[in-house]
Design a protein around this motif. Structure first.
Motif, short mmCIF file in Angstrom:
data_model
loop_
_atom_site.label_atom_id
_atom_site.label_comp_id
_atom_site.label_asym_id
_atom_site.label_seq_id
_atom_site.Cartn_x
_atom_site.Cartn_y
_atom_site.Cartn_z
N ILE A 172 0.85 -1.29 0.19
CA ILE A 172 -0.01 0.05 0.04
C ILE A 172 0.86 1.13 0.09
O ILE A 172 1.79 1.34 0.83
N THR A 173 0.58 2.32 -0.78
CA THR A 173 1.51 3.46 -1.04
C THR A 173 0.29 4.55 -1.08
O THR A 173 -0.51 4.52 -1.92
N LEU A 174 0.54 5.41 -0.16
CA LEU A 174 -0.23 6.61 -0.36
C LEU A 174 0.62 7.90 -0.58
O LEU A 174 1.73 8.10 -0.30
N THR A 175 -0.15 8.77 -1.33
CA THR A 175 0.48 9.97 -1.65
C THR A 175 -0.27 11.29 -1.36
O THR A 175 -1.19 11.25 -0.77
N HIS A 176 0.25 12.41 -1.90
CA HIS A 176 -0.25 13.51 -1.62
C HIS A 176 -1.84 13.90 -2.17
O HIS A 176 -2.67 14.54 -1.70
N ALA A 177 -2.28 12.88 -3.09
CA ALA A 177 -3.35 12.76 -3.73
C ALA A 177 -4.43 11.98 -2.69
O ALA A 177 -5.64 12.21 -2.95
N ASP A 178 -4.16 11.66 -1.69
CA ASP A 178 -4.90 10.61 -0.76
C ASP A 178 -5.22 11.53 0.81
O ASP A 178 -5.61 11.00 1.56
N VAL A 179 -5.12 12.84 0.40
CA VAL A 179 -5.52 13.62 1.70
C VAL A 179 -6.68 14.51 1.31
O VAL A 179 -6.86 14.72 -0.12
N PRO A 180 -7.46 14.83 2.07
CA PRO A 180 -8.52 15.79 1.72
C PRO A 180 -8.11 17.18 0.96
O PRO A 180 -6.98 17.70 1.05
N PRO A 236 6.01 9.83 -0.87
CA PRO A 236 4.80 8.66 -0.60
C PRO A 236 5.06 7.92 0.71
O PRO A 236 6.25 7.89 1.05
N THR A 237 4.09 7.53 1.30
CA THR A 237 4.17 6.84 2.67
C THR A 237 3.85 5.19 2.13
O THR A 237 2.90 4.81 1.38
N ALA A 249 -5.03 -0.70 4.55
CA ALA A 249 -4.69 0.31 5.32
C ALA A 249 -3.06 0.40 5.66
O ALA A 249 -2.70 -0.91 6.11
N LEU A 250 -2.26 1.30 6.01
CA LEU A 250 -1.13 1.05 6.75
C LEU A 250 -1.20 1.31 8.17
O LEU A 250 -1.89 2.50 8.30
N ARG A 251 -0.36 0.96 8.99
CA ARG A 251 -0.36 1.45 10.26
C ARG A 251 1.06 2.33 10.65
O ARG A 251 1.87 1.61 10.24
N GLN A 252 1.01 3.17 11.40
CA GLN A 252 1.76 3.84 11.80
C GLN A 252 1.87 3.71 13.33
O GLN A 252 1.01 3.93 14.18
N SER A 255 1.07 6.54 20.46
CA SER A 255 -0.16 6.02 19.62
C SER A 255 0.01 5.57 18.29
O SER A 255 1.09 5.47 17.89
N TYR A 256 -1.20 4.67 17.84
CA TYR A 256 -1.09 3.95 16.44
C TYR A 256 -2.16 4.70 15.80
O TYR A 256 -3.25 5.05 16.05
N GLN A 257 -1.89 4.68 14.53
CA GLN A 257 -2.66 5.36 13.44
C GLN A 257 -2.69 4.60 12.33
O GLN A 257 -1.89 3.92 11.69
N TRP A 258 -3.81 4.27 11.71
CA TRP A 258 -4.30 3.56 10.69
C TRP A 258 -4.59 4.55 9.40
O TRP A 258 -5.43 5.30 9.53
N LEU A 259 -3.85 4.48 8.24
CA LEU A 259 -4.27 5.48 7.12
C LEU A 259 -4.61 4.65 5.83
O LEU A 259 -4.11 3.50 5.53
#
Length: 428
Positions: A21-29, A137-138, A191-194, A224-228
């Motif tokens: 899974i790869t998230l980019t700047h297009a994946d934010v509001p 990317p993340t 999702a990715l977990r951080q 904390s843990y967060q899932w993206l």
């Protein structure tokens, strides 16, 4: 039965290796988007799982104890936006405005504006250096660090001092340590977990008798843990860990996302069909649902692609207003209209126009004095001006270089009004 079905689903999901899974700047509001989140404060038994690829997390039991919306705005829509000139995105939630700067490589938190007193007396709080909220990317294995600081002052009247100053300096490390599928009350998400570790030095100072005095200082550690997820436009779940018990104590989770309806950008084209008839075609972007045409002759239309017939030759300013749920936009263009009367101009015509058909030179011969400032315009069959000449009592228009075919002329006065119009044929 529900728990059995859930168990079977989790077992089935873990049987398949998942793609990275790869998230980019297009994946934010973006500006105009809205995200609804909820907080659950009874999550001590929540299983956050382990690090690694192809994980699955069961968060089906998350509850909505507190629900709130976050609206994403253009910074110019928020109060005190001039304090954050580098911001290109703003998030408003519960009366507070967070200013951010997003690029293809990172998302930075620049500060916030809040109404602490409820009287619209907004306080601007800068984060300097800014907080790195995420990088792009993340993906699994992405790690980044950020150091940030903030400082602001408020009235200390209630405590008997002149002013209070709150300071914080923090260091934060984010590890993207897992990816997989998350089972939520509203669906299934990749999702990715951080894992996020934050250390901060927090202090409170009081201004008393002209001196700043240290009131309190603390060193705080938090985990904390967060899932993206791309589907949630960023954070899907955030779980805060209680430092005393090492157990989850609160979870903020995604409920819904609504994409902004972008206002239309009005545009149109037009095609003369001859003798005052013009076909207008809407070319607006962002899917308008309503149209209002002003043809410049005191008539309008709400059709998307109207055909309009003008009764007089003239230069008309035509305006289109295109509208949808996101707003409206207006554009205007000048349209040259030729209305040709049947037959040749009679004795009462302002000017004699000859020869017609014409081969080389078209002459305008006036039978009465001119006031000054008059012009002759020659149009092609599409209504485009191809020749223009000031008028005298006798004026020649050289058409020798023009191809054979029909042409239209207008004689206009110094105020731009059409005095006479007609059609001529260029032939051999």
């Amino acid at each position: 039965m529900k728990s059995l079905v859930t168990l079977l689903l989790i077992v089935g999901l873990t049987a398949f290796a998942q793609a990275q899974i790869t998230l980019t700047h297009a994946d934010v509001p973006g500006v105009g988007d809205a995200i609804v989140l909820a907080t659950d404060t009874t999550v001590a038994d929540l299983n956050i799982g382990t690090a690694g690829p192809n994980q699955s997390w069961n968060f089906l039991d998350l509850e909505n104890h507190e629900v709130y919306a976050t609206d994403y705005l253009s910074p110019a829509q928020a109060p005190l936006s001039a304090d954050f000139p580098e911001a290109n995105l703003c998030a408003e939630s519960q009366g507070a405005y967070t200013f951010m700067e997003i690029s293809e490589s990172e998302l930075l938190g620049l500060g916030l504006v809040a109404d602490l007193t409820g009287d619209k007396n907004y306080l601007s709080v800068h984060i300097d250096p800014p907080q790195k909220l995420t990088v792009f990317p993340t993906t699994f294995g992405t790690t980044f660090q950020t150091t940030y600081a903030t400082e602001f002052s408020i009235s200390g009247e209630l405590l008997g001092v002149d002013s209070l100053r709150i300071k914080q300096t923090a260091a934060q490390t984010t590890f993207t340590d897992a990816y997989g599928v998350v089972l939520m009350p509203n669906g299934l998400y990749d999702a990715l977990r951080q894992y996020v570790v934050t250390s901060s030095l927090d202090s409170i100072w009081a201004l008393f008798a002209g001196q700043w005095l240290l009131v309190d200082v603390q060193i705080n550690e938090s985990e904390s843990y967060q899932w993206l997820s791309a589907e949630s436009k960023g954070v899907l779940v955030t779980i805060e860990i209680d430092p005393n018990t090492d157990l989850p104590f609160t979870a903020t989770h995604f409920v819904s996302y609504s994409q902004a309806v972008q206002a239309p950008v009005a545009a149109f084209t037009f095609e003369p069909a001859g003798n005052g008839e013009i076909a207008f075609t809407d070319a607006s972007s962002n899917t308008p649902t309503e149209w209002l045409w002003d043809f410049g002759d005191n008539t309008t239309s709400t059709e998307q692609n109207p055909i309009h017939v003008y009764s007089e030759s003239d230069m008309y300013e035509v305006c289109l207003t295109a509208t949808n749920d996101g707003g409206s936009s207006t554009i205007c263009q000048i349209v040259a209209v030729i209305v040709v009367s049947t037959g040749e101009p009679g004795e009462s015509a302002l000017a004699k126009v000859y020869p017609n058909p014409v081969q080389d030179v078209l002459r305008f011969q006036f039978n009465q004095p001119l006031a000054g400032g008059e012009q002759a315009l020659l149009f092609d069959a599409l209504g485009q001006v191809i020749l223009r000449s000031p008028l005298q009592s006798s004026t020649d228009l050289n058409m020798s270089a023009l191809p054979n075919g029909p042409y239209f002329y207008e004689l206009i006065n110094g105020e731009g009004r059409v005095m006479q119009s007609g059609k001529v044929l260029k032939g051999e």
